[in-house]
Design an enzyme around this catalytic site. Structure first.
Site, short mmCIF file in Angstrom:
data_model
loop_
_atom_site.label_atom_id
_atom_site.label_comp_id
_atom_site.label_asym_id
_atom_site.label_seq_id
_atom_site.Cartn_x
_atom_site.Cartn_y
_atom_site.Cartn_z
N GLY A 17 0.78 -1.24 0.00
CA GLY A 17 0.00 0.00 0.00
C GLY A 17 0.81 1.29 0.00
O GLY A 17 0.37 2.30 -0.53
N GLU A 74 3.74 4.22 5.86
CA GLU A 74 2.51 3.45 5.72
C GLU A 74 1.50 4.21 4.87
O GLU A 74 1.55 5.44 4.81
CB GLU A 74 1.88 3.22 7.11
CG GLU A 74 2.07 1.82 7.66
CD GLU A 74 1.21 0.77 6.98
OE1 GLU A 74 0.89 0.89 5.78
OE2 GLU A 74 0.85 -0.22 7.66
N ASP A 75 0.58 3.47 4.26
CA ASP A 75 -0.50 4.12 3.53
C ASP A 75 -1.55 4.67 4.50
O ASP A 75 -1.99 5.80 4.40
CB ASP A 75 -1.14 3.16 2.51
CG ASP A 75 -1.51 1.80 3.10
OD1 ASP A 75 -1.28 1.54 4.30
OD2 ASP A 75 -2.03 0.95 2.34
N ASP A 131 -5.04 2.31 10.68
CA ASP A 131 -6.44 2.02 10.96
C ASP A 131 -6.54 1.58 12.42
O ASP A 131 -6.52 2.41 13.33
CB ASP A 131 -6.87 0.95 9.95
CG ASP A 131 -8.35 0.63 9.98
OD1 ASP A 131 -9.13 1.50 10.35
OD2 ASP A 131 -8.70 -0.51 9.62
N PHE A 176 -14.03 3.09 4.12
CA PHE A 176 -13.02 2.31 3.42
C PHE A 176 -12.65 3.04 2.14
O PHE A 176 -13.50 3.34 1.31
CB PHE A 176 -13.53 0.90 3.11
CG PHE A 176 -12.43 0.00 2.66
CD1 PHE A 176 -11.62 -0.64 3.59
CD2 PHE A 176 -12.17 -0.18 1.31
CE1 PHE A 176 -10.57 -1.45 3.18
CE2 PHE A 176 -11.12 -0.99 0.89
CZ PHE A 176 -10.32 -1.62 1.83
N VAL A 177 -11.38 3.33 1.98
CA VAL A 177 -10.93 4.11 0.83
C VAL A 177 -9.95 3.32 -0.04
O VAL A 177 -9.29 2.40 0.44
CB VAL A 177 -10.25 5.43 1.28
CG1 VAL A 177 -11.26 6.36 1.92
CG2 VAL A 177 -9.10 5.16 2.23
N ARG A 233 -5.31 0.30 -6.85
CA ARG A 233 -4.10 0.96 -6.32
C ARG A 233 -3.63 2.07 -7.27
O ARG A 233 -2.93 2.98 -6.86
CB ARG A 233 -2.96 -0.05 -6.15
CG ARG A 233 -3.22 -1.11 -5.07
CD ARG A 233 -1.92 -1.84 -4.77
NE ARG A 233 -2.12 -3.10 -4.09
CZ ARG A 233 -2.24 -3.24 -2.76
NH1 ARG A 233 -2.20 -2.19 -1.97
NH2 ARG A 233 -2.40 -4.43 -2.23
P1 IMP Z 1 -4.30 -1.81 10.89
O1 IMP Z 1 -3.42 -2.84 11.48
O2 IMP Z 1 -5.75 -2.04 11.20
O3 IMP Z 1 -3.89 -0.39 11.22
O4 IMP Z 1 -4.22 -2.04 9.33
C1 IMP Z 1 -3.61 -1.18 8.47
C2 IMP Z 1 -3.66 -1.77 7.07
O5 IMP Z 1 -5.02 -2.14 6.71
C3 IMP Z 1 -3.25 -0.72 6.07
O6 IMP Z 1 -1.86 -0.76 5.83
C4 IMP Z 1 -4.06 -1.10 4.85
O7 IMP Z 1 -3.36 -2.07 4.10
C5 IMP Z 1 -5.31 -1.73 5.40
N1 IMP Z 1 -6.41 -0.75 5.43
C6 IMP Z 1 -6.98 -0.19 6.52
N2 IMP Z 1 -7.95 0.67 6.18
C7 IMP Z 1 -8.01 0.65 4.82
C8 IMP Z 1 -8.81 1.37 3.84
O8 IMP Z 1 -9.71 2.19 4.15
N3 IMP Z 1 -8.56 1.06 2.55
C9 IMP Z 1 -7.61 0.18 2.15
N4 IMP Z 1 -6.83 -0.48 3.02
C10 IMP Z 1 -7.03 -0.25 4.35
MG MG Z 2 -0.96 -1.74 3.99
#
Ligand code: IMP
Ligand code: MG
Length: 180
Positions: free
Chosen positions: A43, A98-99, A102, A151-152, A164
């Site tokens: 990402g 990071e992208d 979340d 969700f984006v 992507r």
């Molecule tokens: P976390 O461990 O829940 O913070 O997960 C983070 C990862 O979940 C990010 O690096 C993304 O790959 C994916 N992710 C979380 N939210 C989104 C979203 O809105 N769109 C796309 N990928 C997401």
């Molecule tokens: Mg990711």
């Protein structure tokens, strides 16, 4: 606009301006130091490619790929390293790119893992932050945009490995998800 897109949340122009601003802040903050940027695959690839071209201190890049166990839509916090760094980070100034942060569970695991390798410093730069969903104690040092709990996709972010390549950050039409 892509036919599957319902709404553009952050336009290409706004992203570009913000990425430039982040790169300039990093350049100021790390003046006189060498930086190692660690991108989290896949990402962060688009963001990182643009970001590094706005950083004007000596810089190297590396990548890690991780997968979190459990349901695909929510990370469990149990993370498997699929691809590790090619180089040692001991004594280096590391910025994890990071992208989106979340739940923060993935990043918490990564930071705990990387900090055992004795970097000189360890910071986080994320394009997007969804603080309303946070489950782990993670605060990005550099953040592009705080976004609501939606969700984006686009600019590196995917849904089922698609979208992507979109230039904007967008929300998909609900029908797209029901197609499976
Ligand atoms: P976390 O461990 O829940 O913070 O997960 C983070 C990862 O979940 C990010 O690096 C993304 O790959 C994916 N992710 C979380 N939210 C989104 C979203 O809105 N769109 C796309 N990928 C997401
Ligand atoms: Mg990711």
């Amino acid at each position: 606009m892509h036919p599957d897109v319902q709404e553009i949340l952050i336009s290409e122009d706004r992203i570009a301006a913000k990425v430039k601003e982040l790169g300039e802040r990093i350049s100021e903050d790390y003046r006189g130091k060498d930086v190692l940027m660690v991108g989290i695959l896949k990402g962060a690839v688009v963001f990182m490619a643009d970001l590094i071209r706005h950083v004007n201190v000596p810089l190297a890049i590396d990548f890690m790929a991780v997968s979190s166990y459990g349901k695909s839509s929510e990370s469990s916090g149990v993370v498997q390293i699929l691809k590790d760094l090619d180089q040692s980070i001991e004594g280096r100034h590391v910025i994890v790119v990071e992208d989106i942060v979340d739940s923060g569970l993935t990043l918490r695991y990564m930071l705990d893992n990387l900090s055992t390798r004795k970097p000189a410093s360890l910071k986080i730069c994320t394009l997007l932050d969804k603080p309303s969903r946070r489950k782990a104690d993670v605060t990005p040092d550099y953040n592009g945009f705080v976004i609501p709990d939606r969700f984006v996709v686009g600019y590196g972010l995917d849904y089922a490995e698609n979208y992507r390549n979109l230039r904007d950050i967008a929300v998909l039409r609900p029908e797209v998800y029901s197609k499976g």
